[in-house]
Motif scaffolding. Structure first.
Motif, mmCIF file in Angstrom:
data_model
loop_
_atom_site.group_PDB
_atom_site.id
_atom_site.type_symbol
_atom_site.label_atom_id
_atom_site.label_comp_id
_atom_site.label_asym_id
_atom_site.label_seq_id
_atom_site.Cartn_x
_atom_site.Cartn_y
_atom_site.Cartn_z
ATOM 1 N N GLY A 22 -7.128 -9.087 14.783
ATOM 2 C CA GLY A 22 -6.945 -7.879 15.837
ATOM 3 C C GLY A 22 -5.910 -6.757 15.966
ATOM 4 N N LEU A 23 -5.550 -6.463 14.719
ATOM 5 C CA LEU A 23 -4.248 -5.525 14.605
ATOM 6 C C LEU A 23 -4.754 -4.077 14.980
ATOM 7 C CD1 LEU A 23 -1.454 -5.192 13.668
ATOM 8 C CD2 LEU A 23 -2.211 -4.457 11.435
ATOM 9 N N LEU A 24 -6.199 -3.793 14.412
ATOM 10 C CA LEU A 24 -6.512 -2.363 14.674
ATOM 11 C C LEU A 24 -7.533 -1.945 15.823
ATOM 12 C CD1 LEU A 24 -7.129 -1.889 10.873
ATOM 13 C CD2 LEU A 24 -5.073 -1.215 11.916
ATOM 14 N N PRO A 25 -7.427 -0.860 16.574
ATOM 15 C CA PRO A 25 -8.299 -0.626 17.756
ATOM 16 C C PRO A 25 -9.506 -0.270 17.265
ATOM 17 C CG PRO A 25 -6.546 1.036 17.277
ATOM 18 C CD PRO A 25 -6.474 0.303 16.508
ATOM 19 N N ALA A 26 -10.654 -0.746 17.743
ATOM 20 C CA ALA A 26 -12.279 -0.431 17.172
ATOM 21 C C ALA A 26 -12.742 0.060 18.457
ATOM 22 C CB ALA A 26 -12.566 -1.675 16.580
ATOM 23 N N VAL A 27 -14.123 0.464 18.032
ATOM 24 C CA VAL A 27 -14.897 0.899 19.052
ATOM 25 C C VAL A 27 -15.334 -0.319 20.220
ATOM 26 C CG1 VAL A 27 -17.311 1.570 19.624
ATOM 27 C CG2 VAL A 27 -15.846 2.661 17.643
ATOM 28 N N ALA A 28 -15.461 -1.520 19.610
ATOM 29 C CA ALA A 28 -15.951 -2.709 20.446
ATOM 30 C C ALA A 28 -14.578 -3.573 20.266
ATOM 31 C CB ALA A 28 -16.865 -3.419 19.776
ATOM 32 N N GLY A 29 -13.624 -3.226 20.823
ATOM 33 C CA GLY A 29 -12.314 -4.157 20.932
ATOM 34 C C GLY A 29 -11.341 -3.865 19.980
ATOM 35 N N ARG A 30 -11.105 -4.947 19.175
ATOM 36 C CA ARG A 30 -9.975 -4.825 18.141
ATOM 37 C C ARG A 30 -10.736 -5.481 16.795
ATOM 38 N NH1 ARG A 30 -5.715 -2.173 19.652
ATOM 39 N NH2 ARG A 30 -4.389 -3.549 18.200
ATOM 40 N N GLU A 31 -10.030 -4.644 15.758
ATOM 41 C CA GLU A 31 -10.603 -5.156 14.317
ATOM 42 C C GLU A 31 -9.382 -5.819 13.674
ATOM 43 O OE1 GLU A 31 -12.960 -3.463 10.493
ATOM 44 O OE2 GLU A 31 -12.508 -2.030 12.229
ATOM 45 N N ASP A 32 -9.744 -6.681 12.576
ATOM 46 C CA ASP A 32 -8.726 -7.350 11.674
ATOM 47 C C ASP A 32 -8.250 -6.218 10.862
ATOM 48 O OD1 ASP A 32 -9.375 -9.655 13.003
ATOM 49 O OD2 ASP A 32 -10.454 -10.619 11.572
ATOM 50 N N ALA A 33 -7.259 -6.573 10.057
ATOM 51 C CA ALA A 33 -6.619 -5.765 9.071
ATOM 52 C C ALA A 33 -6.658 -6.495 7.575
ATOM 53 C CB ALA A 33 -5.258 -5.137 9.418
ATOM 54 N N GLU A 34 -6.731 -5.831 6.713
ATOM 55 C CA GLU A 34 -6.291 -6.451 5.537
ATOM 56 C C GLU A 34 -5.293 -5.723 5.032
ATOM 57 O OE1 GLU A 34 -9.458 -5.679 2.572
ATOM 58 O OE2 GLU A 34 -10.720 -7.177 3.421
ATOM 59 N N VAL A 35 -3.862 -6.532 4.733
ATOM 60 C CA VAL A 35 -2.777 -6.109 4.241
ATOM 61 C C VAL A 35 -2.807 -6.247 2.723
ATOM 62 C CG1 VAL A 35 -0.149 -6.389 4.352
ATOM 63 C CG2 VAL A 35 -1.587 -6.773 6.283
ATOM 64 N N LEU A 36 -2.790 -4.972 1.834
ATOM 65 C CA LEU A 36 -2.670 -5.017 0.667
ATOM 66 C C LEU A 36 -1.339 -4.584 -0.255
ATOM 67 C CD1 LEU A 36 -5.971 -3.145 -0.091
ATOM 68 C CD2 LEU A 36 -5.753 -5.608 0.145
ATOM 69 N N ARG A 37 -1.026 -5.134 -1.247
ATOM 70 C CA ARG A 37 -0.032 -4.893 -1.950
ATOM 71 C C ARG A 37 -0.048 -4.651 -3.329
ATOM 72 N NH1 ARG A 37 4.276 -9.781 -3.015
ATOM 73 N NH2 ARG A 37 2.441 -10.195 -4.408
ATOM 74 N N ARG A 38 0.675 -3.889 -4.092
ATOM 75 C CA ARG A 38 0.591 -3.541 -5.343
ATOM 76 C C ARG A 38 2.092 -3.482 -5.596
ATOM 77 N NH1 ARG A 38 -1.314 1.748 -8.723
ATOM 78 N NH2 ARG A 38 0.103 1.142 -10.660
ATOM 79 N N MET A 39 2.532 -4.201 -7.007
ATOM 80 C CA MET A 39 3.537 -4.521 -7.446
ATOM 81 C C MET A 39 3.875 -3.113 -8.379
ATOM 82 S SD MET A 39 4.704 -7.185 -6.253
ATOM 83 C CE MET A 39 6.396 -7.111 -7.262
ATOM 84 N N LEU A 40 5.025 -2.365 -8.281
ATOM 85 C CA LEU A 40 4.921 -0.968 -8.978
ATOM 86 C C LEU A 40 5.678 -1.191 -10.229
ATOM 87 C CD1 LEU A 40 6.058 0.913 -6.015
ATOM 88 C CD2 LEU A 40 4.038 0.641 -7.024
ATOM 89 N N TYR A 41 6.241 -2.601 -10.871
ATOM 90 C CA TYR A 41 6.865 -2.626 -11.823
ATOM 91 C C TYR A 41 6.243 -4.253 -12.373
ATOM 92 C CZ TYR A 41 10.402 0.410 -11.146
ATOM 93 O OH TYR A 41 11.347 1.728 -10.758
ATOM 94 N N PRO A 42 6.203 -4.234 -13.646
ATOM 95 C CA PRO A 42 5.531 -5.402 -14.156
ATOM 96 C C PRO A 42 6.499 -6.569 -13.838
ATOM 97 C CG PRO A 42 5.714 -3.901 -16.018
ATOM 98 C CD PRO A 42 6.243 -3.193 -14.698
ATOM 99 N N GLU A 43 5.934 -7.710 -13.826
ATOM 100 C CA GLU A 43 6.673 -8.943 -13.502
ATOM 101 C C GLU A 43 7.877 -9.204 -14.472
ATOM 102 O OE1 GLU A 43 6.897 -12.555 -11.317
ATOM 103 O OE2 GLU A 43 5.116 -11.228 -11.287
#
Length: 71
Positions: free
Chosen positions: A45-66
Motif C-alpha cells: 500500500g505504499l503508492l497512491p492508485a485510482v482505487a486506493g493504494r497499490e503495493d510497490a516492488e523495491v528493486l536493487r542493482r549492485m553496481l560492483y561485482p561481488e
C-alpha cells in the motif's frame, strides 16, 4: 539514460542502486530487470492508485561485482 545514471553512480562511489516500481507497470518492471535489477522488497500500500493504494516492488542493482570495490 538509465545506463548513464548507473555509470555516474558507480563513478561517485556508490555500491548499489534502488528504485520502486508499481507491480502493475509490467513494461517498466521488465526494463529494470533487463538492466540487472532484482526485487528485494515490496511495501504494501505504499503508492497512491485510482482505487486506493497499490503495493510497490523495491528493486536493487549492485553496481560492483561481488567482492569488488570502487577504488
Amino acid at each position: 539514460m538509465m545506463g548513464y545514471l548507473l555509470d555516474r553512480a558507480r563513478i561517485a562511489g556508490m555500491y548499489e542502486a534502488f528504485l520502486e516500481v508499481r507491480p502493475s507497470n509490467t513494461v517498466a518492471s521488465r526494463l529494470y530487470r533487463s538492466l540487472g535489477f532484482e526485487q528485494v522488497g515490496g511495501p504494501k500500500g505504499l503508492l497512491p492508485a485510482v482505487a486506493g493504494r497499490e503495493d510497490a516492488e523495491v528493486l536493487r542493482r549492485m553496481l560492483y561485482p561481488e567482492g569488488a570495490s570502487p577504488g
